[in-house]
Scaffold this motif. Structure first.
Motif, PDB file in Angstrom:
ATOM      1  N   TRP A   1      37.718  58.096  35.406  1.00 12.90           N
ATOM      2  CA  TRP A   1      37.657  56.970  34.468  1.00 12.90           C
ATOM      3  C   TRP A   1      38.754  55.957  34.802  1.00 12.90           C
ATOM      4  N   GLY A   2      39.962  56.485  34.943  1.00 11.46           N
ATOM      5  CA  GLY A   2      41.104  55.606  35.185  1.00 11.46           C
ATOM      6  C   GLY A   2      41.075  54.976  36.564  1.00 11.46           C
ATOM      7  N   LYS A   3      40.306  55.547  37.474  1.00 14.00           N
ATOM      8  CA  LYS A   3      40.317  55.038  38.835  1.00 14.00           C
ATOM      9  C   LYS A   3      39.126  54.127  39.111  1.00 14.00           C
ATOM     10  N   TYR A   4      37.987  54.430  38.515  1.00 15.50           N
ATOM     11  CA  TYR A   4      36.784  53.688  38.897  1.00 15.50           C
ATOM     12  C   TYR A   4      36.221  52.815  37.789  1.00 15.50           C
TER      13      TYR A   4
ATOM     14  N   PHE B   1      39.795  76.922  34.155  1.00 16.97           N
ATOM     15  CA  PHE B   1      39.704  76.002  35.295  1.00 16.97           C
ATOM     16  C   PHE B   1      38.716  74.882  34.989  1.00 16.97           C
TER      17      PHE B   1
ATOM     18  N   ILE C   1      38.375  67.921  31.921  1.00 21.17           N
ATOM     19  CA  ILE C   1      39.147  66.846  31.283  1.00 21.17           C
ATOM     20  C   ILE C   1      39.894  66.049  32.347  1.00 21.17           C
ATOM     21  N   GLY C   2      40.549  66.775  33.248  1.00 25.69           N
ATOM     22  CA  GLY C   2      41.362  66.112  34.269  1.00 25.69           C
ATOM     23  C   GLY C   2      40.529  65.217  35.164  1.00 25.69           C
ATOM     24  N   PHE C   3      39.451  65.777  35.705  1.00 27.01           N
ATOM     25  CA  PHE C   3      38.620  64.989  36.613  1.00 27.01           C
ATOM     26  C   PHE C   3      38.060  63.770  35.889  1.00 27.01           C
TER      27      PHE C   3
ATOM     28  N   ILE D   1      39.212  62.107  33.245  1.00 31.18           N
ATOM     29  CA  ILE D   1      40.169  61.021  32.975  1.00 31.18           C
ATOM     30  C   ILE D   1      40.570  60.310  34.264  1.00 31.18           C
ATOM     31  N   VAL D   2      40.784  61.102  35.331  1.00 32.12           N
ATOM     32  CA  VAL D   2      41.197  60.462  36.580  1.00 32.12           C
ATOM     33  C   VAL D   2      40.102  59.524  37.073  1.00 32.12           C
TER      34      VAL D   2
ATOM     35  N   LEU E   1      39.994  72.689  31.731  1.00 35.76           N
ATOM     36  CA  LEU E   1      41.078  71.751  32.044  1.00 35.76           C
ATOM     37  C   LEU E   1      40.658  70.789  33.146  1.00 35.76           C
ATOM     38  N   GLY E   2      39.959  71.343  34.152  1.00 32.69           N
ATOM     39  CA  GLY E   2      39.542  70.513  35.278  1.00 32.69           C
ATOM     40  C   GLY E   2      38.567  69.434  34.841  1.00 32.69           C
TER      41      GLY E   2
END
Ligand code: HEM
Ligand code: FES
Lengths: 299, 553
Positions: free
Chosen positions: A74-77, A61, A67-69, A71-72, A64-65
């Motif tokens: 990064w890509g959002k803010y 959890f 990495i996921g958090f 990238i998201v 993976l989380g």
């Protein structure tokens, strides 16, 4: 058309303004990736040690989380979000494009139609091939049903056995008891499984022609539910009813296992019983109707 | 910069030309567009964990004596399928996490598909030109349900075995061909020993391959047609407003995959699912009490319970009772589902193409039908626990059954009526769903106070501007204005641009004229309305390709 694309990337100006909030996000993303890295190392260690389900789940959890958090976020803010506008291209072709298509298609069509006899012959052979090769495929899958759904392993004289294969004696069941039984040689069979009951009440209503089917107060019914085929496994002694746990059909033992509640449409078929000279229970004959759920050919 | 690999590929495939366009593709951004993504990512997780399972699972119903680390079963004669699933759970390292992740992913997968479908339905995204994807999506849902059923049938435990028995009876109930179909599918009479290996092949090869193909088509069509968007400022039928594929969208979507995976991993590691060692192996004459299938089969189970014991006989033939709830109902369900875009068209006579989504309240009729249908299946779903409910509330099973038989007819119309009323009312409130404007009171040097409306979410916007360093260029995210509608009066400020003017202003800013096609522009906010016609796709101004001059830079 290739479309025009003014630069998406923009030089950041007004640096002082964005530094603060950007730094915060940078830090969060960094922490997130670092946590993931640590969790992955931890996962390796746990795995090396032989594994443990809950810890693996928790570490996966985080790994993976993280990495996921990261990238998201990064890509959002930390990346320009626009909004940008893009025009939709017209989806459908123009009239002339369609006409051109039809023209090309027709030209080919004509070339084929010039030899229409050959085309028909080709069609026939492909169709024949398709149909004929389909047959062996389907037919190999299984036997035709034929009498399969009408018969069970119960025959005239079959001894009743328990699931371990031992024969059932007339003294085996207490009054009020139930037992799952099979024809001798087929213990455990899914289709022939039947339920042997020794009801504690006397007022059994036998159906016409079944006077001799229940010697010494023993009754036997197919255990396969007439609704969707589950084993009718639960006997409620107080009400003398059999319950199917799948969709709660109730069968009344005292009146020939008639369905009294739930979706089952027909009574459970009754197995005619007799008791041989040594006191063992046997079937007088097989079931006089197909057991279990209905099917098209069954009248 | 020198990108060797890019050159290498481009020299062979010429990829740079068209992939560049993809990099700049614009995606509308809304939380409800992530539902389909959750489904897709769950599918990927299913593929990954499923492949892991295949290395250890033995698809055979042949008997074996279990000797393994699960002591209570030691020495029992069970099928190889069951024994290998025990091994997967107790002896293979990380096996149980993978197994439970697989099962959780299946449940989440189908849930996400269903919610995604509801989003598409209630917003009218299935309308022209997107009917094909509505069909493809429906097929995917059907296959997913089959796939899930086949999957949980594999371990050969008591509950799944009972499920297979019911599936056999349902197959048998199909008029004319039922007994043949059942015999062919099961390789003879139930239970036989071909069913587990057959289900296995269908589960790991046939359906996943079909689904992968359909999913590819689903995505390709979506890509080609471009995503729909909600109504809002600057958004029209002819444009797409949102974030760019590269890197913002790619990062968010890619990251979201990992987030989905992490949640599934947490579920798989921490929340038990399908503990087949507690159910025991399948023994045909045994059955466990309070059997409940995976959630997505609940409506069928409920229907089987509620449907009366009617069986039709005549002319030497029979239509068995299970045919109606278990074959006819799903047939009608999916038939109507797939036909919906055309059914709706009969009533609306609407043949236009739509890229702007409806708000559910904009279309009370569709919304109320959707809610009613949903309510129907919810009642069926809850009916799959009639026995549990009767026990929990200590009422008779008879009462619960009849209550449900009544509710299944009463609740849907009531729910539909309520939904209709709500939709109509919400639609009549002018400001519903719009961001509220703050009133800012300011004091002038002379001590005079003035009140002014401010932007809906100044703080958020500031952040966004700051991010890409241009304070004048952003659209408020969720405003409900129509792209075309000029609502200056309403807003009391200069939002009065119609779609066309955005492009015009933009052209000024970047010093170029926007062309048609897939041009990407940053949108300036609060541009004064002017000019017109540039968003019409085939206007005369588009003959000039801006990209040319750009490429030369
Ligand atoms: C596409 C959607 C899929 C769904 C909805 C799905 C669903 C399921 C479910 C619910 C189970 C029961 C798991 C359990 O024991 O609790 C299962 C078992 C299994 N699945 Fe899948 N699955 C999918 C794809 C795949 C793929 C692509 C593979 C392999 C390439 C696969 C391989 C397996 C295997 C080997 C088992 C049996 C092992 C076991 O039960 O522990 N599955 N599946
Ligand atoms: S199978 Fe017995 S009630 Fe449905």
């Amino acid at each position: 058309m290739s479309g025009s694309t003014p630069e998406l990337e923009q030089e950041l100006d007004g640096e002082s303004l964005l530094k603060a909030s950007e730094r915060r996000f940078e830090r969060a993303v960094g922490v997130s990736f670092a946590l993931s890295f640590l969790a992955t190392i931890g996962l390796g260690v746990v795995y090396w040690q032989g594994g443990q389900t809950q810890i693996e789940g928790a570490l996966l959890f985080v790994a993976l989380g993280g990495i996921g958090f990261g990238i998201v976020a990064w890509g959002k803010y930390l990346v320009p979000q626009g909004p940008y506008v893009q025009e939709r291209e017209e989806l459908q072709s123009t009239e002339s494009e369609r006409e051109a298509f039809v023209e090309s298609f027709e030209r080919g069509n004509k070339l084929i139609q010039r030899r229409s006899f050959l085309a028909k012959l080709l069609g026939a052979s492909v169709a024949a091939f398709g149909v004929i090769t389909l047959f062996p495929f389907i037919r190999s899958l299984g036997p035709q049903p034929k009498k399969m759904l009408y018969v069970t392993n119960w025959k005239k004289g079959s001894a009743l056995v328990k699931s371990d294969g031992t024969k059932v004696h007339s003294t085996d069941l207490e009054v009020g008891g139930v037992l799952t039984v099979f024809p001798e040689g087929h213990a455990g069979g899914a289709i022939s499984q039947s339920i042997l009951i020794r009801p504690s009440f006397e007022d059994i209503v036998t159906k016409p022609g079944r006077d001799t089917w229940g010697p010494q107060g023993y009754l036997a019914y197919s255990k396969v539910c007439t609704h969707a085929g589950c084993p009718v496994g639960l006997y409620q002694e107080l009400t003398q009813q059999l319950l199917c746990p799948c969709h709660q059909s109730l069968f009344d033992v005292m009146t020939g296992a008639n369905p009294v509640f739930g979706p089952a449409p027909r009574p459970l078929p009754q197995l005619p019983l007799e008791i041989d000279s040594q006191g063992y229970l046997r079937a007088q004959a097989g079931f006089d109707e197909p057991i279990g759920p209905g099917f098209w050919e069954r009248a | 910069m020198n990108y060797k690999p890019i050159d290498w590929v481009d020299e062979r495939l010429g990829t740079a030309k068209f992939t560049r366009k993809s990099l700049n593709k614009i995606f509308p951004d809304h939380w409800s567009f992530m539902l389909g993504e959750i489904a897709m990512y769950s599918f990927f997780i299913l593929l990954a964990t499923g492949v892991f399972l295949t290395f250890f699972f033995v698809p055979s119903s042949a008997d074996t004596v279990y000797h393994g680390s699960y002591a209570p079963m030691d020495g029992h004669v069970v099928s190889q399928a069951y024994a290998s699933t025990l091994n997967l759970s107790f002896s293979v390292r990380a096996g149980l996490v993978m197994r439970q992740m697989h099962h959780w992913a299946a449940n989440v997968f189908i849930a996400a598909i269903v919610v995604h479908l509801l989003r598409v339905f209630f917003t009218g995204a299935f309308r022209k030109p997107r009917e094909i994807n509505w069909l493809v999506g429906s097929l995917l849902l059907m296959m997913a349900i089959f796939e899930g059923f086949l999957g949980y049938s594999l371990p050969d435990d008591l509950i799944s075995g009972t499920g297979i028995r019911i599936a056999y009876s349902i197959t048998l109930s199909i008029p004319v061909v039922g007994s043949y179909l059942a015999s062919f599918l099961f390789g003879g009479q139930f239970p036989g020993n071909t069913i587990i290996p057959r289900f296995y092949t269908i589960h790991i090869l046939l359906i996943p391959a079909l689904m992968a193909g359909l999913l590819g088509a689903h995505l390709a069509i979506m890509w080609h047609q471009k995503h729909t968007q909600y109504k809002g400022k600057g958004k029209t039928e002819k444009n797409v407003v949102g974030i760019a594929m590269w890197p913002a969208y790619a990062m968010q979507a890619g990251g979201f995959f990992f987030l989905t995976a992490s949640v599934l991993a947490a579920l798989g590691g921490l929340v038990q699912i399908n503990p087949i060692w507690l159910y025991g192996p399948y023994i045909p004459y045994k059955v466990s009490y309070a059997v409940q299938p995976d959630w997505y089969m609940g409506w069928l189970d409920g229907a089987l319970r509620l449907f009366p014991s009617w069986e039709i006989t005549g002319f030497g033939h029979m239509i068995p009772t299970v045919f109606f709830p278990a074959v006819l109902l799903p047939g009608v369900t999916f038939g109507l589902l797939m036909a919906w875009p055309w059914i709706e068209r009969i009533f609306t006579k609407d043949t236009a193409a739509h890229n702007l989504l409806d708000n559910p309240r904009d279309n009370p009729w569709r919304t109320s039908i959707g809610v009613g249908v949903m309510a129907f299946y919810m009642v069926l779903f809850f009916a799959s626990s009639t026995d549990v409910l009767a026990n929990t509330f200590e009422v008779s099973l008879n009462f619960v059954l009849w209550a449900f038989r009544v509710l299944v007819f009463v609740i849907p119309p009531v729910a539909a009526l309520v939904a209709h009323k709500l939709a109509v009312e919400a639609g009549s409130v002018q400001s519903a769903g719009r961001p509220r404007k703050a009133m800012v009171v300011s004091r002038s040097k002379e001590g005079e106070y003035t009140t002014e409306e401010s932007d809906p979410r100044p703080e958020l916007e500031f952040k966004r501007h700051a991010m890409h360093g241009d304070i004048a260029q952003s659209l408020p995210e969720e405003s409900r204005l129509h792209g075309e509608a000029i609502e200056a009066a309403d807003d009391g400020e200069d939002y009065a641009f119609s779609g066309s003017s955005i492009a015009a202003v933009l052209a000024e800013e970047i010093g170029e004229r926007p062309s048609g096609g897939s041009g990407v522009y940053e949108v300036p906010r609060g541009a004064p309305g002017s000019g017109g016609g540039m968003f019409s796709p085939r206007g005369p101004s588009q003959s000039k390709e801006v990209s040319d001059s750009e490429d030369e830079k």
